[in-house]
Scaffold this motif. Structure first.
Motif, PDB file in Angstrom:
ATOM      1  N   VAL A  81      63.447  38.078   8.437  1.00  0.00           N
ATOM      2  CA  VAL A  81      64.324  38.302   7.278  1.00  0.00           C
ATOM      3  C   VAL A  81      65.743  37.775   7.520  1.00  0.00           C
ATOM      4  CG1 VAL A  81      65.388  40.101   5.850  1.00  0.00           C
ATOM      5  CG2 VAL A  81      62.988  40.322   6.548  1.00  0.00           C
ATOM      6  N   ASP A  82      66.330  38.079   8.688  1.00  0.00           N
ATOM      7  CA  ASP A  82      67.718  37.660   8.935  1.00  0.00           C
ATOM      8  C   ASP A  82      67.852  36.141   8.879  1.00  0.00           C
ATOM      9  OD1 ASP A  82      68.678  40.287   9.340  1.00  0.00           O
ATOM     10  OD2 ASP A  82      67.917  40.276  11.389  1.00  0.00           O
ATOM     11  N   THR A 118      52.715  40.949   3.662  1.00  0.00           N
ATOM     12  CA  THR A 118      53.571  42.027   4.141  1.00  0.00           C
ATOM     13  C   THR A 118      53.839  43.060   3.045  1.00  0.00           C
ATOM     14  OG1 THR A 118      55.867  42.457   4.794  1.00  0.00           O
ATOM     15  CG2 THR A 118      55.495  40.455   3.576  1.00  0.00           C
ATOM     16  N   ASN A 174      55.346  47.027   9.271  1.00  0.00           N
ATOM     17  CA  ASN A 174      55.943  46.432  10.492  1.00  0.00           C
ATOM     18  C   ASN A 174      55.021  46.539  11.695  1.00  0.00           C
ATOM     19  OD1 ASN A 174      58.324  47.017   8.764  1.00  0.00           O
ATOM     20  ND2 ASN A 174      59.421  46.211  10.531  1.00  0.00           N
ATOM     21  N   LYS A 184      62.995  40.225  16.881  1.00  0.00           N
ATOM     22  CA  LYS A 184      62.571  41.364  16.070  1.00  0.00           C
ATOM     23  C   LYS A 184      63.101  42.674  16.673  1.00  0.00           C
ATOM     24  CE  LYS A 184      59.897  39.007  13.091  1.00  0.00           C
ATOM     25  NZ  LYS A 184      59.979  37.602  13.515  1.00  0.00           N
ATOM     26  N   PHE A 185      63.160  43.702  15.833  1.00  0.00           N
ATOM     27  CA  PHE A 185      63.875  44.936  16.181  1.00  0.00           C
ATOM     28  C   PHE A 185      63.434  45.572  17.516  1.00  0.00           C
ATOM     29  CE2 PHE A 185      64.302  49.663  15.367  1.00  0.00           C
ATOM     30  CZ  PHE A 185      65.667  49.694  15.590  1.00  0.00           C
ATOM     31  N   GLN A 189      65.580  45.419  21.254  1.00  0.00           N
ATOM     32  CA  GLN A 189      66.213  46.567  21.926  1.00  0.00           C
ATOM     33  C   GLN A 189      65.671  46.745  23.356  1.00  0.00           C
ATOM     34  OE1 GLN A 189      68.462  46.877  20.028  1.00  0.00           O
ATOM     35  NE2 GLN A 189      67.602  46.514  17.993  1.00  0.00           N
ATOM     36  N   LYS A 200      71.243  47.410  19.396  1.00  0.00           N
ATOM     37  CA  LYS A 200      72.092  47.170  18.213  1.00  0.00           C
ATOM     38  C   LYS A 200      71.369  47.647  16.966  1.00  0.00           C
ATOM     39  CE  LYS A 200      74.819  44.718  20.917  1.00  0.00           C
ATOM     40  NZ  LYS A 200      75.924  45.439  21.564  1.00  0.00           N
ATOM     41  N   VAL A 201      71.996  48.576  16.257  1.00  0.00           N
ATOM     42  CA  VAL A 201      71.381  49.140  15.049  1.00  0.00           C
ATOM     43  C   VAL A 201      72.218  48.738  13.834  1.00  0.00           C
ATOM     44  CG1 VAL A 201      70.887  51.313  13.865  1.00  0.00           C
ATOM     45  CG2 VAL A 201      70.301  51.041  16.277  1.00  0.00           C
ATOM     46  N   TRP A 211      55.632  51.819  11.620  1.00  0.00           N
ATOM     47  CA  TRP A 211      55.325  50.986  12.798  1.00  0.00           C
ATOM     48  C   TRP A 211      53.834  50.981  13.108  1.00  0.00           C
ATOM     49  CZ3 TRP A 211      58.633  47.482  14.190  1.00  0.00           C
ATOM     50  CH2 TRP A 211      59.959  47.658  13.786  1.00  0.00           C
ATOM     51  N   ASN A 244      65.270  53.665  11.950  1.00  0.00           N
ATOM     52  CA  ASN A 244      65.625  52.771  13.059  1.00  0.00           C
ATOM     53  C   ASN A 244      66.315  53.532  14.185  1.00  0.00           C
ATOM     54  OD1 ASN A 244      64.537  50.706  11.577  1.00  0.00           O
ATOM     55  ND2 ASN A 244      66.500  50.048  10.703  1.00  0.00           N
ATOM     56  N   HIS A 271      69.619  45.087   2.679  1.00  0.00           N
ATOM     57  CA  HIS A 271      68.712  45.784   3.611  1.00  0.00           C
ATOM     58  C   HIS A 271      67.780  46.781   2.901  1.00  0.00           C
ATOM     59  CE1 HIS A 271      68.686  47.772   7.896  1.00  0.00           C
ATOM     60  NE2 HIS A 271      67.468  47.448   7.479  1.00  0.00           N
ATOM     61  N   TYR A 324      72.406  36.211  16.747  1.00  0.00           N
ATOM     62  CA  TYR A 324      72.944  37.511  16.327  1.00  0.00           C
ATOM     63  C   TYR A 324      74.463  37.558  16.466  1.00  0.00           C
ATOM     64  CZ  TYR A 324      68.418  39.525  15.512  1.00  0.00           C
ATOM     65  OH  TYR A 324      67.191  39.785  14.975  1.00  0.00           O
TER      66      TYR A 324
HETATM   67  O1  TDX Z   1      68.824  44.285  15.946  1.00  0.00           O
HETATM   68  C1  TDX Z   1      68.329  44.803  14.939  1.00  0.00           C
HETATM   69  N1  TDX Z   1      68.816  46.004  14.512  1.00  0.00           N
HETATM   70  C2  TDX Z   1      68.316  46.649  13.414  1.00  0.00           C
HETATM   71  O2  TDX Z   1      68.794  47.741  13.074  1.00  0.00           O
HETATM   72  C3  TDX Z   1      67.243  44.196  14.205  1.00  0.00           C
HETATM   73  C4  TDX Z   1      66.680  42.872  14.647  1.00  0.00           C
HETATM   74  C5  TDX Z   1      66.737  44.872  13.113  1.00  0.00           C
HETATM   75  N2  TDX Z   1      67.262  46.057  12.726  1.00  0.00           N
HETATM   76  C6  TDX Z   1      66.641  46.797  11.607  1.00  0.00           C
HETATM   77  C7  TDX Z   1      66.348  46.025  10.345  1.00  0.00           C
HETATM   78  C8  TDX Z   1      65.104  46.725   9.820  1.00  0.00           C
HETATM   79  O3  TDX Z   1      65.472  47.892   9.111  1.00  0.00           O
HETATM   80  O4  TDX Z   1      65.354  47.217  12.097  1.00  0.00           O
HETATM   81  C9  TDX Z   1      64.347  47.157  11.079  1.00  0.00           C
HETATM   82  C10 TDX Z   1      63.255  46.189  11.509  1.00  0.00           C
HETATM   83  O5  TDX Z   1      63.815  44.882  11.512  1.00  0.00           O
HETATM   84  P1  TDX Z   1      62.936  43.575  11.778  1.00  0.00           P
HETATM   85  O6  TDX Z   1      62.278  43.666  13.102  1.00  0.00           O
HETATM   86  O7  TDX Z   1      63.799  42.391  11.485  1.00  0.00           O
HETATM   87  O8  TDX Z   1      61.776  43.751  10.708  1.00  0.00           O
HETATM   88  P2  TDX Z   1      61.762  43.823   9.106  1.00  0.00           P
HETATM   89  O9  TDX Z   1      62.945  43.208   8.501  1.00  0.00           O
HETATM   90  O10 TDX Z   1      61.439  45.249   8.729  1.00  0.00           O
HETATM   91  O11 TDX Z   1      60.481  42.880   8.809  1.00  0.00           O
HETATM   92  C11 TDX Z   1      59.308  42.940   9.666  1.00  0.00           C
HETATM   93  O12 TDX Z   1      58.278  43.684   9.063  1.00  0.00           O
HETATM   94  C12 TDX Z   1      57.678  43.142   7.921  1.00  0.00           C
HETATM   95  C13 TDX Z   1      58.828  41.540   9.998  1.00  0.00           C
HETATM   96  O13 TDX Z   1      59.860  40.794  10.603  1.00  0.00           O
HETATM   97  C14 TDX Z   1      58.316  40.851   8.774  1.00  0.00           C
HETATM   98  O14 TDX Z   1      57.755  39.592   9.111  1.00  0.00           O
HETATM   99  C15 TDX Z   1      57.242  41.711   8.141  1.00  0.00           C
HETATM  100  O15 TDX Z   1      56.861  41.148   6.926  1.00  0.00           O
END
Ligand code: TDX
Ligand code: NAD
Length: 329
Positions: A81-82, A118, A174, A184-185, A189, A200-201, A211, A244, A271, A324
Motif C-alpha cells: 500500500v505505501d 485481498t 493480512n 511489511k508490518f 518490526q 515503528k507504528v 492476521w 497494530n 489509512h 521509509y
Molecule cells: O512500519 C509500519 N508500521 C505500521 O504501523 C508498517 C509497514 C505498517 N504499519 C501498519 C499499517 C497497517 O495498519 O500496519 C498495518 C499492516 O501494514 P502492511 O503490512 O503494510 O499491510 P496492509 O496495508 O494491511 O496490507 C496487507 O494486507 C492486505 C498487504 O500488504 C496487502 O498486500 C494485502 O492485500
C-alpha cells in the motif's frame, strides 16, 4: 499448474506448500522478479519446477504458458500500500493490465483460473463494531493498491460471466509467516529489533488487521481449487483481529523487550481503520479451517524464522528502511 508471482511471499509459500502436500501437480512459475520477488524463496524446490522469468503483462510470454496449463493461479501483483501512494503506475499496470492479459489468454485457451485478492477491496470497517466483510459486501477501495486489486477482481468476474472463463476468486486478510518482504508490518518490526532499531507504528496504532498465517491462506486456496464452485468468491481469514499496537507489544514481549520500546511515526494517508472477514462460506461449504488459531504461536514461529534466516532478508533491509526514511516513517 501455472503459478504467477510464485517468487513472491505468498506465491513461493504456495509453491512450497503444493509440492509438500499435493505432489500430483506439475508446476511452472512465471515471475518478473521485481524488488519484491526472489528466486531464493524457491531454493528448496527449484529442481522440481519450471521457472520462467517474465511479465504477466506480456501477452507473448503469457499465451503459450496458459495454453500448456490446465490451471492458473494468479499471485503476481504489486502488493504494498505505501508504495502505491508514492507511485501508483506499477500497480495499475501489473494488477489491472496483468490480470487482463492473463484473462485474455484464458479466454483463448480455456482452463481453470484462480485469482488471489485481498479484503482491502471492501474498504474498511469502523473500529468500534464487530461487523465483518462478507462475499456480498460492496467494493469500496481506499488506496491505489486496493483500487487496482478491486479492478482486477471486477475483470475476473466480467470475463467469467461474459466469456465463460472458469474462474474462482479469494479475498484473504493480512498474511504473515516466513519469507515475507521486510517492508511489511510484521517482518519490519521483527527485523528492526534484530538490527537494534525500534519498531515503528503509524499514527495511533489503533488500526486493526486480521492476521492469517500464509500456510492457512494457501490451504484455503487448495480447498477452493479442489472443491470451490466456478464463478464464486471466497473470503479467507483467521479470526485473529489485533490492533497494530497489540501486534508490536506481542513482538516486543516475544523478543524480550519492554512493551513500550517502540516509536509512533506519521500515519499512512487514507489509512484503513479495520479489516475483518466473515469466513462462514469457505468453512461450511469447503470445510476449510485455519490451523494457526493462536496468533502468539504463529508469531513466535515467524520470529524464530527471521532470526534463523538473516541471509535471506538482510540484503533487502537497508533499501526498505531508506524508503521509509524518505517518507518520515
Ligand atoms: O512500519 C509500519 N508500521 C505500521 O504501523 C508498517 C509497514 C505498517 N504499519 C501498519 C499499517 C497497517 O495498519 O500496519 C498495518 C499492516 O501494514 P502492511 O503490512 O503494510 O499491510 P496492509 O496495508 O494491511 O496490507 C496487507 O494486507 C492486505 C498487504 O500488504 C496487502 O498486500 C494485502 O492485500
Ligand atoms: P509480493 O509483493 O511478496 O509478491 C508479488 C510477486 O509478484 C513478486 O514475486 C513479484 O516479482 C511478482 N510480480 C510483480 N509484478 C509482476 C509482473 N508484472 N509479472 C510477473 N510477476 C510479477 O506479494 P504477496 O504478499 O506475496 O501477495 C501475493 C498476492 O496476494 C497479491 O495478489 C496480493 O494482493 C494478495 N494478498 C496479499 C496479502 C498479504 O498480506 N501479503 C493478503 C491478501 C492478499
Amino acid at each position: 499448474m501455472l503459478i504467477t508471482g510464485g517468487a513472491g511471499f505468498i506465491g513461493a509459500n504456495f509453491v512450497n506448500y503444493t509440492i509438500e502436500n499435493h505432489s500430483e501437480y506439475e508446476i511452472c512459475v512465471l515471475d518478473s522478479l521485481t524488488y519484491a520477488g526472489s528466486k531464493s524463496r524457491l531454493d528448496r524446490v527449484l529442481h522440481r519446477i519450471d521457472f520462467v522469468h517474465g511479465d504477466i503483462c506480456d501477452a507473448e510470454i503469457v499465451g503459450p504458458l496458459v495454453e500448456s496449463a490446465d490451471l492458473v493461479v494468479n499471485f503476481a501483483a504489486e502488493s504494498h500500500v505505501d508504495n502505491s501512494l508514492d507511485d501508483s503506475y506499477p500497480f495499475v499496470r501489473t494488477n489491472i493490465i496483468g490480470t487482463y492479459t492473463l484473462l485474455e489468454a484464458m479466454r483463448r485457451h480455456g482452463g481453470r483460473f484462480h485469482h488471489i485478492s485481498t479484503d482491502e477491496v471492501f474498504g474498511d470497517l469502523p473500529l468500534e463494531t464487530t461487523e465483518k466483510f462478507t462475499e456480498s459486501t460492496p467494493y469500496n477501495p481506499s488506496s491505489p493498491y486496493s483500487a487496482s486489486k478491486a479492478s482486477s477482481d471486477m475483470l475476473v468476474r466480467a470475463w467469467a460471466r461474459s466469456f465463460g472463463v472458469a474462474a474462482t476468486l479469494s479475498n484473504c486478510a493480512n498474511n504473515y509467516g516466513p519469507f515475507q518482504h521486510v517492508e511489511k508490518f510484521v517482518p519490519r518490526q521483527i527485523t528492526n529489533l534484530i538490527g537494534g532499531r525500534r519498531p515503528k507504528v503509524y499514527g495511533t496504532g489503533l488500526n486493526v488487521r486480521e492476521w492469517t498465517h500464509v500456510d492457512d491462506h494457501n490451504a484455503a486456496v487448495h480447498a477452493i481449487l479442489s472443491r470451490g464452485e466456478i464463478g464464486e468468491s471466497y473470503l479467507i481469514g483467521s479470526g485473529n483481529e489485533l490492533s497494530n499496537r497489540q501486534v508490536v507489544e506481542l513482538v516486543l514481549d516475544l523478543m524480550g523487550f519492554a512493551p513500550d520500546a517502540y516509536d509512533h511515526v506519521p500515519d499512512r494517508p487514507g489509512h484503513d481503520l479495520r479489516y475483518a472477514n466473515d469466513t462462514t462460506k469457505i468453512m461450511t461449504e469447503l470445510e476449510w479451517v485455519p490451523r494457526y488459531v493462536d496468533f502468539r504461536d504463529g508469531l513466535a514461529e515467524t520470529i524464530h524464522w527471521y532470526r534463523a534466516n538473516e541471509w535471506w532478508w538482510q540484503p533487502q533491509k537497508m533499501a526498505a528502511e531508506a524508503r521509509y526514511q524518505a517518507r518520515g516513517q
